[in-house]
Design an enzyme around this catalytic site. Structure first.
Site, PDB file in Angstrom:
ATOM      1  N   PRO A  43       0.830  -1.213   0.000  1.00  0.00           N
ATOM      2  CA  PRO A  43       0.000   0.000   0.000  1.00  0.00           C
ATOM      3  C   PRO A  43       0.865   1.265   0.000  1.00  0.00           C
ATOM      4  CG  PRO A  43      -0.147  -1.128   2.128  1.00  0.00           C
ATOM      5  CD  PRO A  43       0.676  -1.992   1.242  1.00  0.00           C
ATOM      6  N   ASP A  44       0.367   2.312  -0.678  1.00  0.00           N
ATOM      7  CA  ASP A  44       1.123   3.577  -0.628  1.00  0.00           C
ATOM      8  C   ASP A  44       0.705   4.304   0.656  1.00  0.00           C
ATOM      9  OD1 ASP A  44      -1.013   5.196  -3.110  1.00  0.00           O
ATOM     10  OD2 ASP A  44      -1.358   4.572  -1.059  1.00  0.00           O
ATOM     11  N   PHE A  45       1.094   5.550   0.771  1.00  0.00           N
ATOM     12  CA  PHE A  45       0.813   6.262   2.015  1.00  0.00           C
ATOM     13  C   PHE A  45      -0.442   7.114   1.915  1.00  0.00           C
ATOM     14  CE2 PHE A  45       3.782   4.558   4.495  1.00  0.00           C
ATOM     15  CZ  PHE A  45       5.016   5.131   4.663  1.00  0.00           C
ATOM     16  N   ARG A  46      -0.511   7.889   0.799  1.00  0.00           N
ATOM     17  CA  ARG A  46      -1.491   8.973   0.838  1.00  0.00           C
ATOM     18  C   ARG A  46      -2.742   8.771   0.002  1.00  0.00           C
ATOM     19  NH1 ARG A  46       3.383  10.331   1.330  1.00  0.00           N
ATOM     20  NH2 ARG A  46       4.096  11.530   3.109  1.00  0.00           N
TER      21      ARG A  46
ATOM     22  N   GLY B  15       4.562   7.405  -9.811  1.00  0.00           N
ATOM     23  CA  GLY B  15       3.927   6.932  -8.583  1.00  0.00           C
ATOM     24  C   GLY B  15       4.347   7.660  -7.330  1.00  0.00           C
TER      25      GLY B  15
ATOM     26  N   HIS C 122      15.487   6.813   0.854  1.00  0.00           N
ATOM     27  CA  HIS C 122      14.868   6.626   2.177  1.00  0.00           C
ATOM     28  C   HIS C 122      15.342   5.332   2.818  1.00  0.00           C
ATOM     29  CE1 HIS C 122      11.312   9.506   1.157  1.00  0.00           C
ATOM     30  NE2 HIS C 122      12.443  10.121   1.356  1.00  0.00           N
TER      31      HIS C 122
ATOM     32  N   ASP D  24      11.398  -0.894  -0.457  1.00  0.00           N
ATOM     33  CA  ASP D  24      11.039  -2.297  -0.665  1.00  0.00           C
ATOM     34  C   ASP D  24      12.071  -3.102  -1.457  1.00  0.00           C
ATOM     35  OD1 ASP D  24       8.594  -0.937  -2.937  1.00  0.00           O
ATOM     36  OD2 ASP D  24      10.626  -1.552  -3.391  1.00  0.00           O
TER      37      ASP D  24
ATOM     38  N   TYR E 197       6.256  -1.818  11.945  1.00  0.00           N
ATOM     39  CA  TYR E 197       7.216  -2.313  10.947  1.00  0.00           C
ATOM     40  C   TYR E 197       7.144  -3.822  10.766  1.00  0.00           C
ATOM     41  CZ  TYR E 197       9.239   1.989   9.452  1.00  0.00           C
ATOM     42  OH  TYR E 197       9.391   3.207   8.863  1.00  0.00           O
TER      43      TYR E 197
ATOM     44  N   GLN F 217      12.070   6.516  -3.593  1.00  0.00           N
ATOM     45  CA  GLN F 217      11.720   6.815  -2.208  1.00  0.00           C
ATOM     46  C   GLN F 217      11.315   5.519  -1.507  1.00  0.00           C
ATOM     47  OE1 GLN F 217       9.203  10.648  -1.994  1.00  0.00           O
ATOM     48  NE2 GLN F 217       8.897   9.867  -4.056  1.00  0.00           N
ATOM     49  N   ASN F 218      11.218   4.450  -2.252  1.00  0.00           N
ATOM     50  CA  ASN F 218      10.702   3.197  -1.701  1.00  0.00           C
ATOM     51  C   ASN F 218      11.788   2.417  -0.970  1.00  0.00           C
ATOM     52  OD1 ASN F 218       8.303   3.949  -2.783  1.00  0.00           O
ATOM     53  ND2 ASN F 218       8.504   2.660  -4.601  1.00  0.00           N
TER      54      ASN F 218
HETATM   55  P1  NAD Z   1       2.477   8.578  -1.701  1.00  0.00           P
HETATM   56  O1  NAD Z   1       1.579   7.572  -1.095  1.00  0.00           O
HETATM   57  O2  NAD Z   1       2.580   9.958  -1.133  1.00  0.00           O
HETATM   58  O3  NAD Z   1       2.092   8.759  -3.271  1.00  0.00           O
HETATM   59  C1  NAD Z   1       1.867   7.637  -4.099  1.00  0.00           C
HETATM   60  C2  NAD Z   1       1.200   8.152  -5.358  1.00  0.00           C
HETATM   61  O4  NAD Z   1       1.138   7.079  -6.277  1.00  0.00           O
HETATM   62  C3  NAD Z   1      -0.242   8.628  -5.109  1.00  0.00           C
HETATM   63  O5  NAD Z   1      -0.464   9.834  -5.834  1.00  0.00           O
HETATM   64  C4  NAD Z   1      -1.084   7.488  -5.687  1.00  0.00           C
HETATM   65  O6  NAD Z   1      -2.318   7.941  -6.217  1.00  0.00           O
HETATM   66  C5  NAD Z   1      -0.180   7.009  -6.815  1.00  0.00           C
HETATM   67  N1  NAD Z   1      -0.400   5.605  -7.198  1.00  0.00           N
HETATM   68  C6  NAD Z   1      -0.820   4.590  -6.416  1.00  0.00           C
HETATM   69  N2  NAD Z   1      -0.844   3.435  -7.126  1.00  0.00           N
HETATM   70  C7  NAD Z   1      -0.411   3.753  -8.386  1.00  0.00           C
HETATM   71  C8  NAD Z   1      -0.216   3.002  -9.575  1.00  0.00           C
HETATM   72  N3  NAD Z   1      -0.457   1.692  -9.645  1.00  0.00           N
HETATM   73  N4  NAD Z   1       0.231   3.659 -10.694  1.00  0.00           N
HETATM   74  C9  NAD Z   1       0.488   4.994 -10.655  1.00  0.00           C
HETATM   75  N5  NAD Z   1       0.319   5.759  -9.542  1.00  0.00           N
HETATM   76  C10 NAD Z   1      -0.133   5.136  -8.431  1.00  0.00           C
HETATM   77  O7  NAD Z   1       3.923   7.928  -1.789  1.00  0.00           O
HETATM   78  P2  NAD Z   1       5.253   8.709  -2.000  1.00  0.00           P
HETATM   79  O8  NAD Z   1       5.110   9.875  -2.930  1.00  0.00           O
HETATM   80  O9  NAD Z   1       6.299   7.706  -2.310  1.00  0.00           O
HETATM   81  O10 NAD Z   1       5.425   9.274  -0.539  1.00  0.00           O
HETATM   82  C11 NAD Z   1       6.559   9.382  -0.095  1.00  0.00           C
HETATM   83  C12 NAD Z   1       6.749   8.396   1.055  1.00  0.00           C
HETATM   84  O11 NAD Z   1       6.053   7.145   0.957  1.00  0.00           O
HETATM   85  C13 NAD Z   1       8.179   8.035   1.016  1.00  0.00           C
HETATM   86  O12 NAD Z   1       8.722   8.289   2.306  1.00  0.00           O
HETATM   87  C14 NAD Z   1       8.212   6.564   0.733  1.00  0.00           C
HETATM   88  O13 NAD Z   1       9.339   5.986   1.311  1.00  0.00           O
HETATM   89  C15 NAD Z   1       6.970   6.099   1.394  1.00  0.00           C
HETATM   90  N6  NAD Z   1       6.457   4.766   1.039  1.00  0.00           N
HETATM   91  C16 NAD Z   1       7.253   3.770   0.524  1.00  0.00           C
HETATM   92  C17 NAD Z   1       6.666   2.534   0.198  1.00  0.00           C
HETATM   93  C18 NAD Z   1       7.500   1.426  -0.417  1.00  0.00           C
HETATM   94  O14 NAD Z   1       8.638   1.196  -0.004  1.00  0.00           O
HETATM   95  N7  NAD Z   1       6.928   0.710  -1.449  1.00  0.00           N
HETATM   96  C19 NAD Z   1       5.303   2.320   0.408  1.00  0.00           C
HETATM   97  C20 NAD Z   1       4.563   3.352   0.989  1.00  0.00           C
HETATM   98  C21 NAD Z   1       5.142   4.557   1.285  1.00  0.00           C
END
Ligand code: NAD
Length: 244
Positions: A30-33, A188, A116, A101, A64, A98-99
């Site tokens: 899952p993403d964050f926002r 993303g 990150h 994973d 975590y 920023q990921n």
């Molecule tokens: P965010 O959640 O702020 O933004 C993610 C964006 O991607 C959103 O606008 C969302 O609508 C869009 N999105 C979601 N699924 C998508 C898809 N399949 N295709 C295209 N767009 C899609 O995340 P961010 O900008 O990376 O926020 C920054 C923070 O989130 C960082 O600190 C990062 O480390 C952290 N984060 C990392 C992970 C990971 O390691 N995979 C996961 C969640 C959050």
């Protein structure tokens, strides 16, 4: 729009890619926002800040341990693989992510800048011991948090928590890449987390172009030469096709 993006990348080399959580949602992370994001359920300041970790490390590990469970089960998706393919063809020179994973490297990308940190290791803030992910996952099976094998203190995941400085070498490299980019392709990310959200500005100021593939808006949409509001996997796979 894919053709326009392909044209932009062909004519504005080198292409640097900046990814956020949105490229990994199709791997089940899952993403964050976005509405189903992690912050809808967990307050980041309670669970993902360095002050929370110092205050109550076991509570932060509660969060975590769940994330490690999801992150270690995840596999690279077609979006990660498409970026690795474009790097192999010399059309993408590096991925700044920023990921945490580790999916870009597992998909085959060679030049990955993890700004990150990553879950690949956890460290002991007391004695500096580094512990690999496999040992952390094993420890989490029997205990709510992993302990340092050397001094017994609780370990900290090697990811940047809110309130922590980002790894300077990674930030410096990301900044240099953004300034030298002919085009910065953002995939993303809401581009809300600084200092990384400042990279598009660096590219534009240095005369480079900006392209964005994201579900939903970002503060830079108006300044992107190409903006695709859609899924990363599908768009990047189509981009590889268009550049063949
Ligand atoms: P965010 O959640 O702020 O933004 C993610 C964006 O991607 C959103 O606008 C969302 O609508 C869009 N999105 C979601 N699924 C998508 C898809 N399949 N295709 C295209 N767009 C899609 O995340 P961010 O900008 O990376 O926020 C920054 C923070 O989130 C960082 O600190 C990062 O480390 C952290 N984060 C990392 C992970 C990971 O390691 N995979 C996961 C969640 C959050």
């Amino acid at each position: 729009m894919i053709e326009a993006l392909a044209e932009l990348i062909r004519n504005h080399q080198p292409c640097v890619v900046l990814t956020g959580a949105g490229i990994s949602t199709e791997s089940g992370i899952p993403d964050f926002r976005s509405p189903t994001g992690i912050w809808a359920r967990y307050d980041p300041m309670e669970y993902a800040s360095i002050s929370a970790f110092r205050r109550d490390p076991a509570k932060v590990w509660e969060f975590y341990a769940l994330r490690f469970e999801v992150l270690t089960r995840a596999e690279p998706n077609e979006g990660h693989r498409a970026l690795a393919e474009l790097e192999r063809r010399g059309l993408v020179c590096a991925v700044v992510t920023q990921n945490i994973d580790g999916l870009h490297e597992r998909a085959g990308s060679q030049d990955v800048v993890e700004v990150h940190g990553s879950i690949r290791t956890a460290s002991c803030l007391a004695c500096g011991e580094h512990v690999p992910l496999a040992d952390v996952v094993t420890a989490l099976r029997d205990a709510p948090a992993p302990w340092c094998p050397k001094c017994g203190e609780i370990l900290k995941p090697d990811v940047v928590m809110f309130g922590e400085l980002l790894p300077m070498d990674a930030i410096d490299r990301a900044s240099a890449l953004a300034r030298a980019a002919g085009v910065l392709l953002v995939v993303g990310s809401t581009l809300e987390v600084y200092p990384i959200a400042g990279l598009p500005e660096e590219t534009l100021t240095a005369g480079g172009e900006l392209a964005i593939v994201n579900k939903g808006s970002t503060p830079y949409d108006g300044r992107a030469a190409v903006r695709i509001d859609g899924g990363a996997g599908e768009a990047l796979t189509a981009l590889v096709e268009a550049l063949s």
